[in-house]
Design an enzyme around this catalytic site. Structure first.
Site, PDB file in Angstrom:
ATOM      1  N   GLU A  56      -1.607 -11.706  -3.024  1.00  0.00           N
ATOM      2  CA  GLU A  56       0.010 -11.300  -3.676  1.00  0.00           C
ATOM      3  C   GLU A  56       0.979 -12.403  -2.837  1.00  0.00           C
ATOM      4  OE1 GLU A  56       0.943  -7.413  -5.077  1.00  0.00           O
ATOM      5  OE2 GLU A  56      -0.340  -6.672  -3.483  1.00  0.00           O
ATOM      6  N   HIS A  62      -8.280  -0.752  -5.810  1.00  0.00           N
ATOM      7  CA  HIS A  62      -8.808  -1.854  -6.718  1.00  0.00           C
ATOM      8  C   HIS A  62      -9.943  -2.576  -5.926  1.00  0.00           C
ATOM      9  CE1 HIS A  62      -4.786  -0.514  -8.150  1.00  0.00           C
ATOM     10  NE2 HIS A  62      -3.887  -1.279  -7.437  1.00  0.00           N
ATOM     11  N   LYS A  83      -2.244   6.907  -8.398  1.00  0.00           N
ATOM     12  CA  LYS A  83      -2.733   6.531  -7.026  1.00  0.00           C
ATOM     13  C   LYS A  83      -1.497   6.255  -6.154  1.00  0.00           C
ATOM     14  CE  LYS A  83      -3.063   2.306  -5.476  1.00  0.00           C
ATOM     15  NZ  LYS A  83      -1.986   1.493  -5.194  1.00  0.00           N
ATOM     16  N   ARG A  92      15.548  15.027 -12.291  1.00  0.00           N
ATOM     17  CA  ARG A  92      16.659  15.701 -11.746  1.00  0.00           C
ATOM     18  C   ARG A  92      17.699  15.254 -11.977  1.00  0.00           C
ATOM     19  NH1 ARG A  92      15.695  16.998  -5.642  1.00  0.00           N
ATOM     20  NH2 ARG A  92      16.218  14.701  -5.477  1.00  0.00           N
ATOM     21  N   ASP A 121      -6.526   4.115 -11.942  1.00  0.00           N
ATOM     22  CA  ASP A 121      -6.584   2.976 -10.821  1.00  0.00           C
ATOM     23  C   ASP A 121      -6.301   1.707 -11.893  1.00  0.00           C
ATOM     24  OD1 ASP A 121      -7.301   0.367  -9.897  1.00  0.00           O
ATOM     25  OD2 ASP A 121      -8.487   1.611  -8.572  1.00  0.00           O
ATOM     26  N   HIS A 122      -5.140   1.389 -12.098  1.00  0.00           N
ATOM     27  CA  HIS A 122      -4.638   0.420 -13.176  1.00  0.00           C
ATOM     28  C   HIS A 122      -5.370  -0.965 -13.159  1.00  0.00           C
ATOM     29  CE1 HIS A 122      -1.930  -1.800 -10.179  1.00  0.00           C
ATOM     30  NE2 HIS A 122      -1.965  -2.983 -11.232  1.00  0.00           N
TER      31      HIS A 122
HETATM   32  C1  BG6 Z   1      -0.342  -1.350  -6.722  1.00  0.00           C
HETATM   33  C2  BG6 Z   1       0.067  -1.468  -5.363  1.00  0.00           C
HETATM   34  O1  BG6 Z   1      -1.429  -0.463  -7.011  1.00  0.00           O
HETATM   35  O2  BG6 Z   1      -0.873  -2.761  -7.088  1.00  0.00           O
HETATM   36  C3  BG6 Z   1       0.988  -2.588  -4.990  1.00  0.00           C
HETATM   37  O3  BG6 Z   1       0.528  -0.237  -4.851  1.00  0.00           O
HETATM   38  C4  BG6 Z   1       0.486  -4.088  -5.570  1.00  0.00           C
HETATM   39  O4  BG6 Z   1       1.423  -2.720  -3.757  1.00  0.00           O
HETATM   40  C5  BG6 Z   1       0.077  -3.735  -7.081  1.00  0.00           C
HETATM   41  O5  BG6 Z   1       1.683  -4.957  -5.641  1.00  0.00           O
HETATM   42  C6  BG6 Z   1      -0.345  -4.925  -7.541  1.00  0.00           C
HETATM   43  O6  BG6 Z   1      -0.747  -4.791  -8.880  1.00  0.00           O
HETATM   44  P1  BG6 Z   1      -0.998  -6.186 -10.078  1.00  0.00           P
HETATM   45  O7  BG6 Z   1      -1.302  -5.547 -11.153  1.00  0.00           O
HETATM   46  O8  BG6 Z   1       0.477  -6.732  -9.904  1.00  0.00           O
HETATM   47  O9  BG6 Z   1      -2.032  -7.091  -9.395  1.00  0.00           O
END
Ligand code: BG6
Length: 544
Positions: A271, A295, A203, A88, A232-233
Site C-alpha cells: 500500500e 488477507h 475484522k 448514538r 475478509d473483504h
Molecule cells: C483493511 C486494513 O483490512 O484492508 C487496512 O485494515 C488496509 O489497513 C485495507 O488499508 C486494504 O484494503 P484494500 O481493499 O484497499 O486493498
C-alpha cells in the site's frame, strides 16, 4: 466451472426444511456458491432489513453506503429492502439520508447518484438513535423492525452488521439476544414473523488465538455458525474469486500447480498509504494482524487449496482449512530466521512527503508496531512440501499493488546457455489489484539471425477484456450475506487456525525477541532485511 447450476430467484420465505436441532430450531439452508457460472444474473435476495450497528463511522461512509447504493442501482436489491442505521449520534432520518447521499457521491464507483434510483433507495433508509450498550435501545429496535416488516414487507428477515470495534461484539450480540432479535425462523416467538437472522462481523476477529477463540465462543452462544458472516473483504474481490475459476475451470494449470513445477510463490500486499488517521487502531494492531492474519493467509489458502469436491461453502472452506493446517506455527528460532518486521520513517511516496509512522496522530513516539512484514512460510502437504511461500505486506511503499507471483522451476537443461542470454525462470503473476489481470513471463527468441533470447510478457487484463467495472468487494459480500451464502466468509476454525499460525510470531515480537524492528524510508520497498530473507535462499522479490 465444470458444473453449471443456476439457482432460481427466491420468491418468498425459505420453504425447504432441515432437521430440527435439540432446541427445536432449524439451521438455515446452505445456498449455492456464487462462483457458479451463470449465477450472477440470478442473485436477488429475499426482502430484508439490514441493521448497521455503529453506523456513523468510516466504514459505513466509505464502503457500506456506496455498496448498498450500487446494489440498488444494479437491480440486485428487492424494492422492500430497508437499512436501519443504529448509532448514538443525534441524527434524524433526513440527516442520515443526506449523509448517505454525500458518501455515495464521494466514494461510490458509480457517481453522482441517479436521482430516480436515489429516491426509492432513500425511502428505505432509517436512523435508529440509541446507545449500543443500552438494553432499551434494543427493545425499541425490535419494535421498529416489526413495524418495518409490516409497512415495507421485509418478512422478518434481518441482517445485523457489527461496524464497531471488536471489543463491542460480545455485548451487542448479547443485547440482540436479550431483545429477542437473534433468533431465526421457528425459534422466534409465536406471533412474530419467521424470517432469518444473520450477523456480519468485521475484522480484526480477535487479536491472537486465545481472544479469537473466546470471541467465537461468545458469539456462538447466541448465533449458529451458519448465521455468522466473518468478513475478509479480500475474498469479495473479483480477482480472488477468479483464482478458483483460473485453477479449476481450466485444464492447463492444475497439473503444474505443485512442488514438481513450482519453485516458490510470492504474495505481496503493498500500500502507498501510511496509517493516516488510524494511529490508535494501528498502534494496537500492526501489519501482521491487520493484513497477514486475514488477507495474506486467505490469498495463500485460495491459491494453494485442493479442488473442492463441490463448490459449496463448506467444501470450499474445508479445503482452505487444510492448507492452513499444513502451515506449521514457527518455533522461536524460525521466527528469528523467517520473519522480518519493519516500520517506516519519513520519506517520499508518489511525490508526496510522508511523515514517520511514529509522528502520525495518536501513535506513541516509541511505538514498536510494525508497518511492514515479510515472512517465509511452508505448507506441509504432498502438493507443496518444500515450496517456500514468501508473504509481505506494508504501508508507505512505492506502489499500491496486491499480487501473487508464481515462480516456476527452470528448464532441466540449459540448452541455450551459449546464446549468452540468461533466461529468467517463468513467472505467472496474478494481479489482484489494481490493473487486475494475469501475466505470464517467458523467454522468446529475438527476431533476426543468431540466437538471442529475451523475456516477454503475455498479459490478460480484466479492464480491456471485459470492458465492465468489477463490483466492489463489499457489494459482493453484502449480497452474499443477504442470500445466505457463507462461501466468501471465514469460518470459525479457519480464523482460529490463521491465528494459531501467527501466534508464536506475535508472542516473540511482543517479547522483543524474534529479531529487531527494522526501519525503512517511506517510498522504498521495505527494509533490506526483507531482501536478505530471499537472498539467503538464492531468490529475490519481484518488483511488481
Ligand atoms: C483493511 C486494513 O483490512 O484492508 C487496512 O485494515 C488496509 O489497513 C485495507 O488499508 C486494504 O484494503 P484494500 O481493499 O484497499 O486493498
Amino acid at each position: 466451472m465444470a458444473e453449471t447450476r443456476v439457482r432460481e430467484r427466491p420468491t418468498g420465505p425459505e420453504t425447504r426444511k432441515r432437521p430440527e436441532r435439540d432446541d427445536g430450531t432449524r439451521p438455515a439452508e446452505p445456498r449455492p456458491n456464487p462462483l457458479r457460472e451463470g449465477l450472477r444474473l440470478e442473485r436477488m435476495p429475499e426482502p430484508c432489513t439490514m441493521v448497521i450497528c455503529g453506523a456513523t463511522g468510516d466504514l459505513t461512509e466509505r464502503k457500506l453506503a456506496p455498496a448498498l447504493y450500487n446494489l440498488m442501482l444494479g437491480g440486485f436489491l428487492p424494492p422492500e429492502f430497508t437499512v436501519v442505521c443504529f448509532a448514538r449520534r443525534d441524527w434524524s432520518d433526513q440527516e442520515l439520508r443526506d449523509h448517505f447521499r454525500e458518501a455515495v457521491n464521494e466514494h461510490s464507483r458509480n457517481r453522482p447518484v441517479k436521482p430516480a434510483i436515489w429516491e426509492s433507495f432513500a425511502q428505505g433508509i432509517e436512523y435508529h438513535h440509541g446507545d449500543l450498550k443500552d438494553p432499551a435501545a434494543y427493545v425499541d429496535l425490535a419494535r421498529r423492525l416489526e413495524r418495518i416488516d409490516r409497512d415495507r414487507g421485509t418478512s422478518g428477515n434481518r441482517l445485523f452488521y457489527l461496524a464497531v470495534p471488536p471489543t463491542l461484539y460480545p455485548e451487542i450480540v448479547e443485547q440482540l439476544d436479550r431483545a429477542g432479535l437473534a433468533a431465526s425462523g421457528e425459534a422466534r416467538p409465536v406471533g412474530t414473523k419467521r424470517g432469518w437472522t444473520r450477523v456480519i462481523v468485521e475484522k480484526p476477529f480477535g487479536s491472537d488465538l486465545e481472544s479469537a477463540q473466546r470471541l467465537n465462543r461468545e458469539i456462538a452462544e447466541v448465533f449458529d455458525e451458519d448465521q455468522i458472516f466473518r468478513i475478509d473483504h479480500y475474498l469479495g474481490k473479483e480477482t480472488v474469486q477468479n483464482l478458483a475459476v483460473f485453477r479449476f475451470g481450466n485444464g492447463l494449470f492444475e497439473p503444474i500447480w505443485n512442488r514438481r513445477y513450482i519453485d516458490s510463490v510470492q504474495i505481496t500486499v503493498a500500500e502507498t498509504v501510511g496509517v493516516e488517521g488510524r494511529g490508535e487502531f494501528y498502534h494496537a494492531t500492526g501489519a501482521l494482524r491487520d493484513i497477514i492474519q486475514n488477507h495474506g493467509l486467505q490469498l495463500m489458502a485460495m491459491f494453494a487449496m485442493d479442488p473442492p469436491v463441490e463448490f459449496t461453502a463448506d467444501d470450499l472452506r474445508d479445503e482452505k482449512l487444510k492448507v492452513l493446517r499444513g502451515v506449521k506455527p514457527m518455533t522461536p528460532e524460525e521466527v528469528v530466521h523467517n520473519t522480518v518486521r519493519g516500520q517506516y520513517v519519513s520519506g517520499w511516496v508518489e511525490g508526496e512527503r510522508v511523515r514517520s509512522y511514529r509522528d502520525a496522530p495518536k501513535v506513541p513516539p516509541d511505538s514498536e508496531t510494525e508497518t511492514y512484514v515479510a515472512l517465509k512460510l511452508t505448507i506441509d502437504s504432498w502438493r507443496w512440501a518444500g515450496v517456500p511461500f514468501y508473504i509481505r505486506a506494508g504501508k508507505a511503499l512505492p506502489t499500491r499493488v496486491t499480487e501473487i507471483a508464481v515462480q516456476f522451476k527452470r528448464a532441466p537443461l540449459a540448452l541455450f546457455a551459449r546464446a549468452g542470454t540468461q533466461i529468467d525462470p517463468n513467472i505467472l503473476a496474478i494481479r489482484v489489484q489494481p490493473d487486475e489481470g494475469i501475466l505470464l513471463r517467458f523467454g522468446a527468441k529475438v527476431p533476426g539471425q543468431g540466437l538471442q533470447i529475451r523475456n516477454v510478457n503475455m498479459d490478460f487484463r480484466y479492464g480491456s477484456s471485459f470492458a465492465v467495472d468489477s463490483p466492489e468487494a463489499y457489494e459482493t459480500l453484502l449480497l452474499d450475506a443477504m442470500i445466505g451464502d457463507t462461501s466468501l466468509f471465514t469460518r470459525d476454525d479457519e480464523v482460529e487456525r490463521a491465528w494459531a499460525i501467527l501466534d508464536p510470531t506475535i508472542k516473540a515480537w511482543a517479547a522483543g525477541e524474534g529479531g529487531p524492528l527494522h526501519f525503512y524510508a517511506a517510498g522504498t520497498w521495505g527494509p533490506p532485511a526483507a531482501d536478505e530473507l530471499l537472498e539467503r535462499d538464492g531468490r529475490a522479490w519481484r518488483r511488481p
